[in-house]
Scaffold this motif. Structure first.
Motif, PDB file in Angstrom:
ATOM      1  N   ALA A   1       0.845  -1.210  -0.073  1.00  0.00           N
ATOM      2  CA  ALA A   1      -0.068  -0.010   0.002  1.00  0.00           C
ATOM      3  C   ALA A   1       0.916   1.106   0.029  1.00  0.00           C
ATOM      4  O   ALA A   1       1.936   1.401   0.768  1.00  0.00           O
ATOM      5  N   SER A   2       0.368   2.106  -0.520  1.00  0.00           N
ATOM      6  CA  SER A   2       1.093   3.515  -0.603  1.00  0.00           C
ATOM      7  C   SER A   2       0.093   4.667  -1.088  1.00  0.00           C
ATOM      8  O   SER A   2      -0.991   4.705  -1.548  1.00  0.00           O
ATOM      9  N   GLY A   3       0.416   5.887  -0.634  1.00  0.00           N
ATOM     10  CA  GLY A   3      -0.306   6.870  -0.733  1.00  0.00           C
ATOM     11  C   GLY A   3      -1.425   7.280   0.281  1.00  0.00           C
ATOM     12  O   GLY A   3      -2.247   8.185   0.229  1.00  0.00           O
ATOM     13  N   PHE A   4      -1.444   6.372   1.414  1.00  0.00           N
ATOM     14  CA  PHE A   4      -2.442   6.582   2.481  1.00  0.00           C
ATOM     15  C   PHE A   4      -1.913   5.880   3.633  1.00  0.00           C
ATOM     16  O   PHE A   4      -1.034   4.997   3.631  1.00  0.00           O
ATOM     17  N   ASN A   5      -2.621   6.187   4.798  1.00  0.00           N
ATOM     18  CA  ASN A   5      -2.267   5.664   6.078  1.00  0.00           C
ATOM     19  C   ASN A   5      -2.710   4.355   6.418  1.00  0.00           C
ATOM     20  O   ASN A   5      -4.071   4.376   6.599  1.00  0.00           O
ATOM     21  N   LEU A   6      -1.877   3.300   6.439  1.00  0.00           N
ATOM     22  CA  LEU A   6      -2.514   2.068   6.577  1.00  0.00           C
ATOM     23  C   LEU A   6      -3.149   2.003   7.707  1.00  0.00           C
ATOM     24  O   LEU A   6      -4.188   0.863   7.955  1.00  0.00           O
ATOM     25  N   ALA A   7      -2.828   2.304   8.847  1.00  0.00           N
ATOM     26  CA  ALA A   7      -3.360   2.389  10.141  1.00  0.00           C
ATOM     27  C   ALA A   7      -4.702   2.642  10.139  1.00  0.00           C
ATOM     28  O   ALA A   7      -5.623   2.366  11.228  1.00  0.00           O
ATOM     29  N   TYR A   8      -5.106   3.601   9.363  1.00  0.00           N
ATOM     30  CA  TYR A   8      -6.606   4.274   9.237  1.00  0.00           C
ATOM     31  C   TYR A   8      -7.369   3.397   8.255  1.00  0.00           C
ATOM     32  O   TYR A   8      -8.711   3.861   7.975  1.00  0.00           O
ATOM     33  N   HIS A   9      -6.932   2.300   7.679  1.00  0.00           N
ATOM     34  CA  HIS A   9      -7.844   1.751   6.744  1.00  0.00           C
ATOM     35  C   HIS A   9      -7.815   0.089   6.966  1.00  0.00           C
ATOM     36  O   HIS A   9      -6.920  -0.447   7.258  1.00  0.00           O
ATOM     37  N   ASP A  10      -8.902  -0.385   6.746  1.00  0.00           N
ATOM     38  CA  ASP A  10      -8.938  -1.925   6.745  1.00  0.00           C
ATOM     39  C   ASP A  10      -8.682  -2.194   5.378  1.00  0.00           C
ATOM     40  O   ASP A  10      -9.120  -1.729   4.403  1.00  0.00           O
ATOM     41  N   ILE A  11      -8.041  -3.679   5.231  1.00  0.00           N
ATOM     42  CA  ILE A  11      -7.838  -4.082   4.243  1.00  0.00           C
ATOM     43  C   ILE A  11      -8.331  -5.590   3.906  1.00  0.00           C
ATOM     44  O   ILE A  11      -8.556  -6.331   4.804  1.00  0.00           O
TER      45      ILE A  11
END
Length: 126
Positions: free
Chosen positions: A24-34
């Protein structure tokens, strides 16, 4: 910009294993469910597993529970899907996708996910 890039697919024999990666790039993974999804020819896209933004919660579809394992390496901004005991019916294009984290649900519904990778083929064949 937001980008999800899958890798790790390929041709594998029945019973084999693979590890799919979603960088992932371009966003904060901690604030997104994958989530991980797949789509076989002629079939609807199927939700397989998801992991919460902080990695503490996971969910699995019944069809893959016990065979697939989702994990996350926050230092690498990468989510993995370990796929074991592969069957012919696991042949599909596998996608990862992201959505803003939701503390109330760990949905596997594709329509709830906003950002999508390009997909990665897994073919299970002898």
């Amino acid at each position: 910009q937001v980008q999800l890039v899958e890798s790790g697919g390929g041709l594998v024999q029945p019973g084999g294993s693979l590890i799919l990666s979603c960088a992932a790039s371009g966003f904060n993974l901690a604030y997104h469910d994958i989530g991980w999804f797949r789509q076989a020819p002629g079939k609807v896209r199927e939700g397989l597993s998801c992991i919460s933004g902080r990695g503490g919660r996971t969910n699995y579809a019944d069809s893959v529970k016990g065979r697939f394992t989702i994990s996350k390496d926050s230092t690498k901004d990468t989510v993995y899907l370990q796929v074991n005991s592969l069957k012919h019916e696991d042949t599909a294009v596998y996608y990862c996708a992201a959505r803003l984290r939701d503390a109330t649900t760990m949905t596997l519904a594709p329509r709830e996910y906003v950002y999508w990778g390009q997909g990665n083929q897994i073919t299970v064949s002898s």
